[in-house]
Design a protein around this motif. Structure first.
Motif, PDB file in Angstrom:
ATOM      1  N   ARG A  24       0.812  -1.167  -0.225  1.00  0.00           N
ATOM      2  CA  ARG A  24      -0.193  -0.087  -0.003  1.00  0.00           C
ATOM      3  C   ARG A  24       0.596   1.304  -0.358  1.00  0.00           C
ATOM      4  N   ASP A  25       0.491   2.168  -0.128  1.00  0.00           N
ATOM      5  CA  ASP A  25       1.177   3.690  -0.275  1.00  0.00           C
ATOM      6  C   ASP A  25       0.983   4.146   1.020  1.00  0.00           C
ATOM      7  N   TYR A  26       1.972   4.740   1.676  1.00  0.00           N
ATOM      8  CA  TYR A  26       2.191   5.239   2.792  1.00  0.00           C
ATOM      9  C   TYR A  26       2.832   6.448   2.956  1.00  0.00           C
ATOM     10  N   SER A  27       2.720   7.178   1.862  1.00  0.00           N
ATOM     11  CA  SER A  27       2.947   8.538   1.600  1.00  0.00           C
ATOM     12  C   SER A  27       1.757   9.053   2.594  1.00  0.00           C
ATOM     13  N   ALA A  28       2.118  10.559   2.965  1.00  0.00           N
ATOM     14  CA  ALA A  28       1.463  11.317   2.929  1.00  0.00           C
ATOM     15  C   ALA A  28      -0.171  11.711   3.045  1.00  0.00           C
ATOM     16  N   TYR A  29      -0.043  11.825   1.403  1.00  0.00           N
ATOM     17  CA  TYR A  29      -1.213  11.756   0.946  1.00  0.00           C
ATOM     18  C   TYR A  29      -2.959  10.439   1.385  1.00  0.00           C
ATOM     19  N   SER A  30      -1.916   9.229   1.483  1.00  0.00           N
ATOM     20  CA  SER A  30      -3.045   7.986   1.770  1.00  0.00           C
ATOM     21  C   SER A  30      -2.794   7.854   2.766  1.00  0.00           C
ATOM     22  N   GLU A  31      -2.400   8.593   3.579  1.00  0.00           N
ATOM     23  CA  GLU A  31      -2.304   7.752   5.271  1.00  0.00           C
ATOM     24  C   GLU A  31      -3.538   8.111   5.984  1.00  0.00           C
TER      25      GLU A  31
END
Length: 484
Positions: free
Chosen positions: A308-315
Motif C-alpha cells: 500500500r502507499d504510505y505517503s502523507a497523501y494516503s495515510e
C-alpha cells in the motif's frame, strides 16, 4: 494505422455510438477543435495511449460530417502537441468514409519516467489529465505525486513522524527482530544494533521511520490512526443495502497493531466469517475446505499491507476487507507502482514501493518478496475449483476480488480482436521479433508495429515476451502462449 483500419474503426464507433477509454471523437467540420490539450495529456498518460478521431459529430447521432481541411487539421493538431511536456508526436491517418474525409491521430503512451504528460501553458498541476471512461479528468495532486515518487525514488516508508521516538519501539519486538535478522543476514551480526536499524530502514539514525513503527511498535496507530484495516461482512452483494433486521453489517471490526499483528487479526476475522465444510476426497480421506482458500486470502492481505502507499497523501485511508455474499474484496490505497501493469502481475519482476517493509517482513514472517505471491493466489483458486482472482488498479486504489463457488463464471466473450491482430497471433505461434512482424504485415516501421499492435497484445496477455525481465531489449521476441 492503415487506411482500412481507420475505416473499420469508424464502423465500430458507429455501431457502439459512444466514445471509449481509448477513443475520443471530435467534429472538426468548421475548424480545428479548441480543446485538445486535455485529451493529448490523458491519452499520453494512460496505458496503451489512445486515438483521436476527427470528422464524427457525437452530439448529432454520431453523424460522419468529415473534417474541414485534412492538411490544415494535421498542422494544427501538431502545433497543439508541441505545447505538451513531454512533446506529443501524433501519428495521422486520413481516409474516406461514406464520401467524407475522416482523420485519426494516434497518441502513444509516454514513458513512465516522463509522466505525467501535461499542457505547458497550464503547468503540471493544472495541465495533467487522466482518462476515465470517455472523460478527460484533471489529475489529482496525489496522482501527480505518485509519478514523481517513482521517478525520484521517494521512499515514503522512510518518513519520520514528528512525535515518535526510539522509546516507542517494543522491547520484545526489537529482541525478536535482531535474533531473526542476524540469523537470516549473518553479515549484519557483528554490527552495532543502532546501525542495523538505520541500514534496514527502521530509523534515520535518531528517529523511527514509518517502516520502523509498523514493524517494531506495538501500536503505530498512535501516530497514524488510519494505517489500519477495516474489515466488514455485508449481508448482500453491495454496501448500503440493509439486511433482514435492518443491520448494515453482520460483522464490523477495525484491526490495529503492527503489520504482523494486523495480518493475523485480519485472517482471524476472515476465518470467523467464511463458511467451512468437511469433504471426502476420492481416496476416502476427510479434509476441511473453506469458502475461499486461506492461503490465497493471506497472500492478498499481506500484499496489501506491504505494497500500500504510505505517503502523507494516503495515510488517512485504511486497507478495506469486505466479505460480501458472493465475493471477498481487499482494497488498499495506492495503485500499481512503477512500470507494472495488471497483465504483468505475477509474470515479471516488479518495482517495489516499500522495499524496507518487504525485506523486514521477509525476515520476521518468512514471507517471500520474489514475486511468488500472485502465482500462489492463482494456483490456490484454481486448485479449489474457483474463478481466477480479479485485479483492478484505478485512480490511487488497488483492489483484489475473490469469488466463491456460488458465483458462476461470466459467459465467454467473443473475440474483440481485429483480423490483423488475429493474424499477428497466428504468426507468433513461434517467437518473432518486431521487425519480422512488421515485414509480415508489410509495414515499414517496426517501432510503429510494436507501439500500435504488439504492446497492446502483450498488455492483454495474448502475447508473451521471450525476455520479460528485459522488455526493451533489441533482441526481444514475441510469442503466442499455447492453449492448455
Amino acid at each position: 494505422m492503415l487506411t482500412e483500419e481507420l475505416q473499420e474503426l469508424v464502423t465500430r464507433i458507429l455501431e457502439h455510438r459512444c466514445e471509449m477509454q481509448n477513443i475520443e471523437l471530435k467534429k472538426a467540420g468548421g475548424g480545428t477543435p479548441e480543446k485538445l490539450y486535455d485529451t493529448l495529456s490523458s491519452f499520453s498518460n494512460q496505458t496503451g495511449g489512445g486515438v483521436l478521431v476527427f470528422g464524427i459529430d457525437e452530439k448529432h447521432d454520431f453523424a460522419v460530417t468529415g473534417v474541414y481541411d485534412a492538411q490544415n487539421l494535421q498542422v494544427k493538431v501538431t502545433e497543439a502537441a508541441l505545447q505538451m511536456e513531454p512533446v506529443v508526436r501524433p501519428v495521422f491517418t486520413v481516409a474516406k468514409y461514406r464520401e467524407k474525409t475522416v482523420v485519426s491521430a494516434e497518441i502513444a503512451e509516454c514513458d513512465i519516467n516522463q509522466k505525467p504528460c501535461y499542457y505547458k501553458g497550464a503547468g503540471k498541476l493544472r495541465g495533467s489529465y487522466v482518462r476515465v471512461g470517455e472523460a478527460d479528468l484533471p489529475m489529482t495532486e496525489y496522482e501527480i505525486y505518485s509519478y514523481e515518487a517513482y521517478k525520484k525514488k521517494i521512499r515514503d516508508e522512510l518518513r519520520t513522524p514528528e512525535r515518535a521516538t526510539l522509546a516507542d519501539f517494543s522491547k520484545n519486538a526489537l529482541e525478536e527482530y535482531f535474533v531473526r535478522l542476524k540469523k537470516e543476514k549473518p553479515q549484519l551480526s557483528q554490527m552495532e544494533e543502532g546501525r542495523i536499524l538505520r541500514l534496514q530502514g527502521m530509523t534515520d539514525g535518531e528517529h523511527p521511520t514509518v517502516a520502523g513503527l509498523l514493524i517494531l511498535c506495538d501500536y503505530p496507530q498512535a501516530f497514524f490512526p488510519q494505517l489500519s484495516v477495516t474489515a466488514m461482512v455485508v449481508d448482500g452483494t453491495e454496501i448500503g443495502v440493509a439486511g433482514e433486521g435492518g443491520e448494515r453489517f453482520i460483522d464490523n471490526q477495525r484491526i490495529e497493531g503492527n503489520l504482523p499483528t494486523m495480518l493475523e487479526e485480519t485472517m482471524r476475522f476472515v476465518r470467523r466469517n467464511i463458511r467451512h465444510s468437511t469433504v471426502i476426497d476420492p481416496n476416502g480421506e476427510r479434509a476441511d475446505r473453506s469458502e475461499y482458500p486461506l492461503v490465497a486470502v493471506r497472500e492478498i492481505i499481506l500484499n496489501a499491507l506491504i505494497h500500500r502507499d504510505y505517503s502523507a497523501y494516503s495515510e488517512d485511508s485504511p486497507i478495506r476487507v469486505i466479505l460480501y455474499r458472493d465475493r471477498l474484496e481487499v482494497e488498499n490505497p495506492g495503485g500499481l507502482y512503477g512500470r507494472l501493469t495488471i497483465a504483468d502481475l505475477g509474470k515479471v519482476p516488479a518495482d517495489t514501493r516499500n522495499p524496507f517493509l518487504a525485506g523486514s517482513l521477509e525476515v520476521l514472517m518468512n514471507t517471500e518478496n520474489r514475486f511468488s505471491g500472485i502465482p500462489t493466489v492463482y494456483a490456490a483458486m484454481e486448485a479449489a475449483g474457483l474463478r481466477p482472482p480479479v485485479f483492478e488498479s484505478r485512480r490511487g486504489n488497488f483492489r483484489v476480488t475473490l469469488y466463491h463457488a456460488a458465483e458462476k463464471p461470466p459467459a465467454e466473450k467473443k473475440s474483440d480482436l481485429s483480423p490483423l491482430e488475429e493474424k499477428i497471433l497466428a504468426f507468433c505461434a513461434e517467437p518473432k521479433s518486431k521487425e519480422e512482424v512488421a515485414e509480415m504485415l508489410g509495414i515499414s516501421s517496426a517501432y510503429y508495429v510494436k507501439t500500435k499492435y504488439l504492446g497492446a497484445l502483450v498488455e492483454s496477455g495474448r502475447l508473451l515476451l521471450t525476455m520479460p525481465e528485459k522488455p526493451r531489449s533489441r533482441y526481444q521476441k514475441f510469442y503466442t502462449p499455447k492453449k492448455t
